[in-house]
Design an enzyme around this catalytic site. Structure first.
Site, PDB file in Angstrom:
ATOM      1  N   GLY A   1     -21.486 -12.746  17.992  1.00  0.00           N
ATOM      2  CA  GLY A   1     -22.082 -13.590  19.020  1.00  0.00           C
ATOM      3  C   GLY A   1     -21.714 -15.042  18.791  1.00  0.00           C
ATOM      4  N   CYS A   2     -22.547 -15.920  19.294  1.00  0.00           N
ATOM      5  CA  CYS A   2     -22.301 -17.359  19.152  1.00  0.00           C
ATOM      6  C   CYS A   2     -22.171 -17.722  17.683  1.00  0.00           C
ATOM      7  CB  CYS A   2     -23.440 -18.141  19.797  1.00  0.00           C
ATOM      8  SG  CYS A   2     -23.315 -19.927  19.548  1.00  0.00           S
ATOM      9  N   PHE A   3     -21.079 -18.386  17.326  1.00  0.00           N
ATOM     10  CA  PHE A   3     -20.839 -18.674  15.905  1.00  0.00           C
ATOM     11  C   PHE A   3     -21.821 -19.665  15.315  1.00  0.00           C
ATOM     12  CE2 PHE A   3     -16.728 -21.042  17.422  1.00  0.00           C
ATOM     13  CZ  PHE A   3     -17.465 -22.058  18.029  1.00  0.00           C
ATOM     14  N   TRP A   4     -22.529 -20.425  16.120  1.00  0.00           N
ATOM     15  CA  TRP A   4     -23.505 -21.384  15.571  1.00  0.00           C
ATOM     16  C   TRP A   4     -24.591 -20.657  14.784  1.00  0.00           C
ATOM     17  CZ3 TRP A   4     -24.576 -24.083  20.876  1.00  0.00           C
ATOM     18  CH2 TRP A   4     -23.477 -24.874  21.237  1.00  0.00           C
ATOM     19  N   GLY A   5     -25.132 -19.590  15.383  1.00  0.00           N
ATOM     20  CA  GLY A   5     -26.200 -18.848  14.722  1.00  0.00           C
ATOM     21  C   GLY A   5     -25.708 -18.058  13.524  1.00  0.00           C
TER      22      GLY A   5
END
Length: 191
Positions: free
Chosen positions: A32-36
């Protein structure tokens, strides 16, 4: 006084020796979103660094805007640099499966698209074998895992504003959190 100086010198020598012998290995995960994903892996004891980036596609030096179109083949991913003397690849793979939903195809939570797929990019045959073993365990538990296991291609570091995103913004991940899939005692995580 001399005894205190000797203790201080000994402590500094031990500190230098421990960093001089630091081992480093790498792993690449998409969830998913790499930030998380980056935020969650930074909490693992033994992880030295986590870099947001793109891999698994066919466009050289992709930008965030290009990857967001879903037309580059790349997944938002993280390169995890870790000390195998402290945490092993198998523990990182297990943790990977606990911090995202490996049953969701092409997305995580509200983030939908091929660039948000669940995928492990292995760097050697041992990593491939470990990833496949853990997926088999999850399937035997009745979990419909859609995570792909793919030989790693070139990893492209994402733009600087994506690195340590949640540290910079003082926010928290909106779709990444730890689920109890395995025995939680297998890995040390800073809360």
């Amino acid at each position: 006084m001399d005894e205190q100086l000797n203790k201080l010198a000994q402590a500094k020598t031990e500190e230098f020796d421990s960093t001089a012998s630091l081992s480093k290995q790498e792993a690449i995960f998409a969830a998913g979103c790499f930030w998380g994903v980056e935020y969650m892996f930074r909490k693992v004891v033994g992880v030295i660094d986590v870099i947001c980036g793109y891999t698994g596609g066919f466009v050289e030096n992709p930008t965030y805007q290009q990857v967001c179109t879903g037309k580059t083949g790349h997944a938002e991913s993280v390169l995890v640099i870790y000390d195998p003397n402290i945490v092993g690849y198998e523990e990182l793979v297990r943790y990977f499966f606990e911090i995202h939903d490996p049953t969701q195809i092409d997305g995580q939570g509200p983030d939908i698209g091929d660039q948000y797929r669940s995928e492990i990019f292995y760097l050697n045959e041992e990593q491939k074998s470990i990833a496949e073993k853990i997926i088999k365990e999850l399937i035997e538990k009745g979990i419909n895992v859609v995570t792909k296991v793919t030989k790693a291609s070139k990893f492209y570091k994402a733009e600087n504003y994506h690195q340590s995103y949640y540290d910079k913004t003082k926010k928290e991940p909106y779709c990444h959190f730890r689920r109890n899939v395995f025995n939680k005692d297998y890995i040390k995580v800073i809360i």
